[in-house]
Design a protein around this motif. Structure first.
Motif, PDB file in Angstrom:
ATOM      1  N   ILE A 195      24.752  26.911  46.259  1.00  0.00           N
ATOM      2  CA  ILE A 195      24.843  26.243  47.558  1.00  0.00           C
ATOM      3  C   ILE A 195      23.484  25.764  48.044  1.00  0.00           C
ATOM      4  O   ILE A 195      23.279  24.573  48.300  1.00  0.00           O
ATOM      5  CB  ILE A 195      25.474  27.178  48.605  1.00  0.00           C
ATOM      6  N   LEU A 215      25.806  32.900  44.147  1.00  0.00           N
ATOM      7  CA  LEU A 215      25.689  32.665  45.582  1.00  0.00           C
ATOM      8  C   LEU A 215      24.990  33.830  46.262  1.00  0.00           C
ATOM      9  O   LEU A 215      25.209  34.996  45.897  1.00  0.00           O
ATOM     10  CB  LEU A 215      27.074  32.478  46.223  1.00  0.00           C
ATOM     11  N   CYS A 219      25.293  32.831  51.903  1.00  0.00           N
ATOM     12  CA  CYS A 219      25.848  31.530  51.495  1.00  0.00           C
ATOM     13  C   CYS A 219      27.324  31.674  51.139  1.00  0.00           C
ATOM     14  O   CYS A 219      28.126  30.771  51.419  1.00  0.00           O
ATOM     15  CB  CYS A 219      25.062  30.980  50.310  1.00  0.00           C
ATOM     16  N   TYR A 223      30.348  29.668  52.880  1.00  0.00           N
ATOM     17  CA  TYR A 223      31.153  28.788  52.041  1.00  0.00           C
ATOM     18  C   TYR A 223      32.636  29.125  52.139  1.00  0.00           C
ATOM     19  O   TYR A 223      33.485  28.225  52.177  1.00  0.00           O
ATOM     20  CB  TYR A 223      30.673  28.892  50.585  1.00  0.00           C
ATOM     21  N   PRO A 231      33.093  26.719  43.789  1.00  0.00           N
ATOM     22  CA  PRO A 231      32.588  25.341  43.836  1.00  0.00           C
ATOM     23  C   PRO A 231      32.377  24.709  42.467  1.00  0.00           C
ATOM     24  O   PRO A 231      32.244  23.493  42.371  1.00  0.00           O
ATOM     25  CB  PRO A 231      31.253  25.494  44.588  1.00  0.00           C
TER      26      PRO A 231
END
Length: 332
Positions: A195, A215, A219, A223, A231
């Motif tokens: 991220i 991550l 974050c 998210y 992601p």
């Protein structure tokens, strides 16, 4: 004569006295520096504006002034809290050399050894136990009692963090001030957040095979508020079961005993370590049943001589009569 450039000088002096600080503290220092310069010269028209664009422009001006000195006013998010942190860092040569202002060459070498073990820790744990940190003294001319004092100093000065379980990991000061050194020295061990694209030593990673999503904890929380899928591979993280399957990064990924047998290459280790390792290897192998050894020729001769001596008969003693033969009964 006091000028607007004195704002930057006052600000940098304040930053040097505090090392690492949050962005909120840095903004307050900037504001106070402006007030001090305006109090010294009323003719100056300098206004403080705490919005993001004004702050970014001020940081750009500072870095332009610091560029000839190979220094930089860096910013990075704290891995645990997510707060934006600021610090004045050295960008010249071996960044670990800046520790020389407060540590000796031997203590810096010990810090590098501990740093190496943290960065190369298995399972992306990025931490080591106190025993593993003290074991690095075997390769240096430093006693364990001295190492304990130096480790406490590393923690007190903000270079390392010691958890409640007694494990050492990288502190925010190391992350922000020694980041170029970490990237150049451990390019295969550095992992970045998908991220924010900053280095991750504490957080979570996707459980899907060959998925490289990593991550920070903060974050990840941000998210998940807008998406429940990975992601990168789009794995479904919405269910509680899938959330628990996410792999941990940092001390939560540490497995008991993972650094017990970690050793440096043989050519970098003293002979005593090699002998200890050979002894451990011998102890770990199952014992084989012992085979009867073959007697040597001299031993065989001695045994034969003993047997012959025991068979000699003394002439003074009467010779024992041979046993009478028993008659066999005939069968009718």
């Amino acid at each position: 004569m006091v000028s607007s450039n004195d704002v930057q000088c006052l600000f940098l002096q304040a930053v040097l006295s505090r090392r690492v600080m949050t962005r909120e503290v840095a903004l307050k220092l900037w504001e106070k520096c402006i007030d001090a310069v305006k109090a010294a010269n009323d003719a100056l028209d300098i206004e403080f504006n705490g919005d993001r664009n004004s702050w970014d422009n001020f940081v750009t001006q500072i870095n332009e002034a610091l560029n000839p000195l190979n220094m930089d006013f860096a910013q990075m998010s704290d891995e645990i809290t997510g707060k934006e942190m600021c610090a004045l860092v050295n960008r010249k040569g071996d960044e670990v050399a800046q520790l020389a202002t407060e540590y000796s060459a031997l203590e810096i070498a010990y810090f590098k050894a501990v740093l190496h073990q943290i960065m190369t820790a298995p399972n992306e744990a990025f931490c080591i136990t106190s025993m593993a940190a003290l074991r690095e003294t075997n390769n240096l001319n430093i006693t364990k009692s001295q190492a304990e004092v130096v480790l406490s100093s590393f923690v007190a000065k903000g270079w390392l963090v010691k958890s409640r379980r007694g494990r050492y990991s990288l502190a925010m000061r190391t992350m922000i001030e020694l980041l170029p050194y970490l990237r150049s020295t451990y390019p295969n061990n550095i992992i970045e957040c998908t991220i924010c694209m900053e280095v991750v030593t504490r957080g979570v990673s996707c459980y899907t095979n060959n998925c490289h999503t990593h991550l920070h904890a903060h974050c990840f929380e941000k998210y998940r508020k807008r998406s429940q899928n990975c992601p990168t591979c789009q794995a479904n993280w919405s269910t509680e079961a899938n959330s628990k399957k996410l792999e941990r990064i940092g001390e939560a990924a540490y497995k008991e005993g993972q650094d017990v047998r970690r050793r440096r290459p043989l050519q970098d280790r003293p002979e005593s370590d090699e002998e200890d390792e050979e002894a451990e290897a011998g102890a770990s192998q199952p014992s084989q049943p012992s085979q009867p050894s073959q007697p040597s020729r001299s031993q065989a001769k001695k045994k034969r001589a003993v047997r012959e001596d025991s068979m000699d008969i003394d002439e003074d003693e009467p010779e024992p009569e041979p046993p009478k033969a028993q008659k066999r009964k005939s069968r009718r």
